[in-house]
Design an enzyme around this catalytic site. Structure first.
Site, PDB file in Angstrom:
ATOM      1  N   CYS A  38       0.204   3.740   2.783  1.00  0.00           N
ATOM      2  CA  CYS A  38       0.660   3.153   4.052  1.00  0.00           C
ATOM      3  C   CYS A  38       2.161   3.380   4.218  1.00  0.00           C
ATOM      4  CB  CYS A  38       0.387   1.650   4.096  1.00  0.00           C
ATOM      5  SG  CYS A  38      -1.358   1.206   4.043  1.00  0.00           S
ATOM      6  N   CYS A  64       0.841  -1.207   0.000  1.00  0.00           N
ATOM      7  CA  CYS A  64       0.000   0.000   0.000  1.00  0.00           C
ATOM      8  C   CYS A  64       0.872   1.252   0.000  1.00  0.00           C
ATOM      9  CB  CYS A  64      -0.898  -0.044   1.234  1.00  0.00           C
ATOM     10  SG  CYS A  64      -1.715   1.501   1.647  1.00  0.00           S
TER      11      CYS A  64
END
Length: 114
Positions: A42, A39
């Site tokens: 992230c 991600c």
């Protein structure tokens, strides 16, 4: 408890099995970062989240949950988008933030629950 150190930044890796002890039974507020290695957002906020562990040492706990390895927690808290940051105090979910956030924003949110 699995404490991980990343360049002087300490946080706790939390799993389906350790969540109750590390988060719900914590005597300090806990910011939980639901993330995945694939991600982009992230990875972008990870250093910010990890630096909060230093900033809030002794006052709050920073925990990280890998969504790929802990499907039970994702289901329990209806995690549908990552990063999702949840703040718990006294075993109760008190705040939620979805998507990338600034360190200032995260600091303000967490400070409210000290």
């Amino acid at each position: 408890m699995n404490n991980t150190t990343v360049a002087d930044k300490k946080y706790v890796d939390v799993t389906d099995g350790s969540f109750t002890q590390e988060v719900l039974e914590s005597n300090v507020p806990v910011l939980v970062d639901f993330w995945a290695s694939w991600c982009g957002p992230c990875r972008m906020i990870s250093p910010l989240v990890e630096s909060l562990a230093v900033d809030f040492a002794g006052k709050a706990k920073i925990a990280k949950v890998n969504v790929d390895e802990n499907p039970g927690l994702c289901s329990q808290f209806s995690i549908r988008s990552i990063p999702t940051l949840l703040i718990f105090k006294n075993g109760k979910l008190v705040d939620t933030s979805i998507g990338a956030s600034s360190k200032t924003s995260l600091t303000e949110k967490l400070s409210k629950y000290l």
